[in-house]
Design a protein around this motif. Sequence first.
Motif, PDB file in Angstrom:
ATOM      1  N   ASN A 122       0.832  -1.202   0.000  1.00 22.37           N
ATOM      2  CA  ASN A 122       0.000   0.000   0.000  1.00 22.37           C
ATOM      3  C   ASN A 122       0.868   1.253   0.000  1.00 22.37           C
ATOM      4  O   ASN A 122       0.597   2.227  -0.728  1.00 22.37           O
ATOM      5  CB  ASN A 122      -0.911   0.012   1.222  1.00 22.37           C
ATOM      6  N   ALA A 123       1.932   1.234   0.808  1.00 22.56           N
ATOM      7  CA  ALA A 123       2.803   2.406   0.906  1.00 22.56           C
ATOM      8  C   ALA A 123       3.531   2.677  -0.402  1.00 22.56           C
ATOM      9  O   ALA A 123       3.630   3.832  -0.844  1.00 22.56           O
ATOM     10  CB  ALA A 123       3.807   2.217   2.037  1.00 22.56           C
ATOM     11  N   VAL A 124       4.035   1.626  -1.059  1.00 20.47           N
ATOM     12  CA  VAL A 124       4.784   1.852  -2.291  1.00 20.47           C
ATOM     13  C   VAL A 124       3.855   2.313  -3.418  1.00 20.47           C
ATOM     14  O   VAL A 124       4.250   3.095  -4.294  1.00 20.47           O
ATOM     15  CB  VAL A 124       5.585   0.594  -2.687  1.00 20.47           C
ATOM     16  N   ASN A 125       2.607   1.877  -3.414  1.00 16.59           N
ATOM     17  CA  ASN A 125       1.647   2.394  -4.393  1.00 16.59           C
ATOM     18  C   ASN A 125       1.422   3.895  -4.196  1.00 16.59           C
ATOM     19  O   ASN A 125       1.385   4.660  -5.173  1.00 16.59           O
ATOM     20  CB  ASN A 125       0.321   1.639  -4.284  1.00 16.59           C
ATOM     21  N   ARG A 126       1.295   4.323  -2.949  1.00 16.85           N
ATOM     22  CA  ARG A 126       1.130   5.755  -2.692  1.00 16.85           C
ATOM     23  C   ARG A 126       2.383   6.532  -3.103  1.00 16.85           C
ATOM     24  O   ARG A 126       2.287   7.616  -3.701  1.00 16.85           O
ATOM     25  CB  ARG A 126       0.816   5.991  -1.216  1.00 16.85           C
ATOM     26  N   GLU A 127       3.551   5.965  -2.798  1.00 18.89           N
ATOM     27  CA  GLU A 127       4.806   6.636  -3.150  1.00 18.89           C
ATOM     28  C   GLU A 127       4.974   6.742  -4.665  1.00 18.89           C
ATOM     29  O   GLU A 127       5.515   7.734  -5.176  1.00 18.89           O
ATOM     30  CB  GLU A 127       5.978   5.875  -2.539  1.00 18.89           C
ATOM     31  N   ALA A 128       4.515   5.734  -5.394  1.00 20.59           N
ATOM     32  CA  ALA A 128       4.619   5.761  -6.850  1.00 20.59           C
ATOM     33  C   ALA A 128       3.772   6.886  -7.437  1.00 20.59           C
ATOM     34  O   ALA A 128       4.199   7.573  -8.377  1.00 20.59           O
ATOM     35  CB  ALA A 128       4.193   4.419  -7.430  1.00 20.59           C
ATOM     36  N   ILE A 129       2.577   7.083  -6.905  1.00 23.32           N
ATOM     37  CA  ILE A 129       1.738   8.188  -7.379  1.00 23.32           C
ATOM     38  C   ILE A 129       2.393   9.524  -7.038  1.00 23.32           C
ATOM     39  O   ILE A 129       2.400  10.454  -7.858  1.00 23.32           O
ATOM     40  CB  ILE A 129       0.324   8.098  -6.773  1.00 23.32           C
ATOM     41  N   ALA A 130       2.968   9.635  -5.850  1.00 22.76           N
ATOM     42  CA  ALA A 130       3.661  10.873  -5.476  1.00 22.76           C
ATOM     43  C   ALA A 130       4.822  11.150  -6.428  1.00 22.76           C
ATOM     44  O   ALA A 130       5.063  12.318  -6.812  1.00 22.76           O
ATOM     45  CB  ALA A 130       4.161  10.783  -4.042  1.00 22.76           C
ATOM     46  N   LEU A 131       5.542  10.120  -6.843  1.00 23.14           N
ATOM     47  CA  LEU A 131       6.642  10.310  -7.790  1.00 23.14           C
ATOM     48  C   LEU A 131       6.109  10.785  -9.140  1.00 23.14           C
ATOM     49  O   LEU A 131       6.707  11.679  -9.774  1.00 23.14           O
ATOM     50  CB  LEU A 131       7.419   9.005  -7.948  1.00 23.14           C
ATOM     51  N   MET A 132       5.009  10.216  -9.594  1.00 19.98           N
ATOM     52  CA  MET A 132       4.419  10.664 -10.863  1.00 19.98           C
ATOM     53  C   MET A 132       3.999  12.132 -10.770  1.00 19.98           C
ATOM     54  O   MET A 132       4.193  12.908 -11.712  1.00 19.98           O
ATOM     55  CB  MET A 132       3.209   9.796 -11.236  1.00 19.98           C
ATOM     56  N   ARG A 133       3.433  12.535  -9.634  1.00 20.36           N
ATOM     57  CA  ARG A 133       3.043  13.936  -9.458  1.00 20.36           C
ATOM     58  C   ARG A 133       4.276  14.857  -9.479  1.00 20.36           C
ATOM     59  O   ARG A 133       4.234  15.957 -10.047  1.00 20.36           O
ATOM     60  CB  ARG A 133       2.291  14.114  -8.143  1.00 20.36           C
ATOM     61  N   GLU A 134       5.344  14.386  -8.874  1.00 16.68           N
ATOM     62  CA  GLU A 134       6.578  15.175  -8.878  1.00 16.68           C
ATOM     63  C   GLU A 134       7.074  15.415 -10.311  1.00 16.68           C
ATOM     64  O   GLU A 134       7.442  16.527 -10.689  1.00 16.68           O
ATOM     65  CB  GLU A 134       7.653  14.451  -8.070  1.00 16.68           C
ATOM     66  N   ILE A 135       7.071  14.354 -11.115  1.00 15.69           N
ATOM     67  CA  ILE A 135       7.535  14.480 -12.499  1.00 15.69           C
ATOM     68  C   ILE A 135       6.557  15.312 -13.310  1.00 15.69           C
ATOM     69  O   ILE A 135       6.959  16.167 -14.123  1.00 15.69           O
ATOM     70  CB  ILE A 135       7.724  13.086 -13.124  1.00 15.69           C
ATOM     71  N   GLU A 136       5.275  15.106 -13.107  1.00 12.52           N
ATOM     72  CA  GLU A 136       4.241  15.850 -13.829  1.00 12.52           C
ATOM     73  C   GLU A 136       4.398  17.352 -13.634  1.00 12.52           C
ATOM     74  O   GLU A 136       4.117  18.136 -14.561  1.00 12.52           O
ATOM     75  CB  GLU A 136       2.863  15.399 -13.352  1.00 12.52           C
ATOM     76  N   ALA A 137       4.879  17.778 -12.470  1.00  8.06           N
ATOM     77  CA  ALA A 137       5.004  19.215 -12.171  1.00  8.06           C
ATOM     78  C   ALA A 137       5.960  19.925 -13.114  1.00  8.06           C
ATOM     79  O   ALA A 137       5.933  21.157 -13.221  1.00  8.06           O
ATOM     80  CB  ALA A 137       5.458  19.406 -10.730  1.00  8.06           C
ATOM     81  N   ASN A 138       6.783  19.167 -13.831  1.00 13.64           N
ATOM     82  CA  ASN A 138       7.697  19.768 -14.803  1.00 13.64           C
ATOM     83  C   ASN A 138       7.013  20.131 -16.121  1.00 13.64           C
ATOM     84  O   ASN A 138       7.670  20.706 -16.998  1.00 13.64           O
ATOM     85  CB  ASN A 138       8.851  18.802 -15.084  1.00 13.64           C
ATOM     86  N   TYR A 139       5.724  19.822 -16.252  1.00 12.81           N
ATOM     87  CA  TYR A 139       5.019  20.030 -17.518  1.00 12.81           C
ATOM     88  C   TYR A 139       3.724  20.808 -17.286  1.00 12.81           C
ATOM     89  O   TYR A 139       2.632  20.328 -17.615  1.00 12.81           O
ATOM     90  CB  TYR A 139       4.743  18.666 -18.176  1.00 12.81           C
ATOM     91  N   PRO A 140       3.820  22.029 -16.753  1.00  9.52           N
ATOM     92  CA  PRO A 140       2.609  22.758 -16.358  1.00  9.52           C
ATOM     93  C   PRO A 140       1.739  23.200 -17.525  1.00  9.52           C
ATOM     94  O   PRO A 140       0.552  23.454 -17.338  1.00  9.52           O
ATOM     95  CB  PRO A 140       3.167  23.965 -15.594  1.00  9.52           C
ATOM     96  N   MET A 141       2.302  23.289 -18.715  1.00  6.44           N
ATOM     97  CA  MET A 141       1.549  23.786 -19.863  1.00  6.44           C
ATOM     98  C   MET A 141       0.962  22.666 -20.722  1.00  6.44           C
ATOM     99  O   MET A 141       0.332  22.943 -21.741  1.00  6.44           O
ATOM    100  CB  MET A 141       2.444  24.680 -20.734  1.00  6.44           C
TER     101      MET A 141
END
Length: 307
Positions: A90-109
């Motif tokens: 459960n924890a690693v699934n949550r961490e994986a989504i957090a990592l995707m959000r971190e990377i996504e933040a580089n593409y605001p447009m």
Amino acid sequence: MSSLLNPGVRYLTDSGLETTLVFHDGIELPAFAAFPLVEEEAGRDRLRAYYREHADLAKAHGMGFVFEAPTWRANTDWGESIGYTQSEINAVNREAIALMREIEANYPMMATLVSGQIGPRGDGYQPTRVMSAEDAADYHAPQIAAFVNADLVTALTINYVDEAVGIVMAARRARMPVVISFTTETDGRLPDGQELGDAIMEVDERTNSGPAYYMLNCAHPQHFMRRLDGPFASRIGGLRANASTMSHAELDQCEALDIGDPMALAADYADLRRMLPALSVYGGCCGTDIRHIGCIAHAIAPAAAAA
């Protein structure tokens, strides 16, 4: 098409993550599971580079991008097979989504989505452990619950209807949009022998059209292109094909990676875009890498389509 996707936007997603890590990077993946990389700094760095390479390609072609978390194997049975408890999974699934959000933040447009990716309880190539829909809902519920901070759930390499229905039920209970991606054999049928169109229509009937849309993955376009006639075709919104034209059984026996022909694969994607009016999400599965996605983007990006 689902309101998840911006009308008129074509989206890329990534390629064959696990085959890239194993065959190109030489990384050992017990049980073919990429999710343990999320827990290591070196693993997170490799994942960041992998997803950014693909998202940069989408940006260059004026497309959106779906960040699919590396959690295909992060469910109870597969996690336990490599030593993870349920709470750790459960924890690693949550961490994986957090990592995707971190990377996504580089593409605001860009038009972007973060997806919690789930796989089948059993073997992706054959339904070796068949559940009822209710059992499948109970089984997949913990992983779906861990994706609370994602935009949607995407179930890849699903090979029989009851598991698909159960995943939709669990996602609905969690109030999460869900995408169901079936795999097919070389005859265009699901591994249990059901016609692809019949499977899609059955899931829709049993769930009141519960999936936001359907995808096809882990099969080559030549395996299913001739089986897409019917009203169900309008429900297919995504594609993640294999690089190889080999069957699942043949791929299971291969010791070397078959990358196929990236340009021919992209030409098949362009043909499928014309055949499937709702097709909006384009990525790859086993054997594909950034080269294949580059060819696909060139073939189906808005500028390429206009030309």
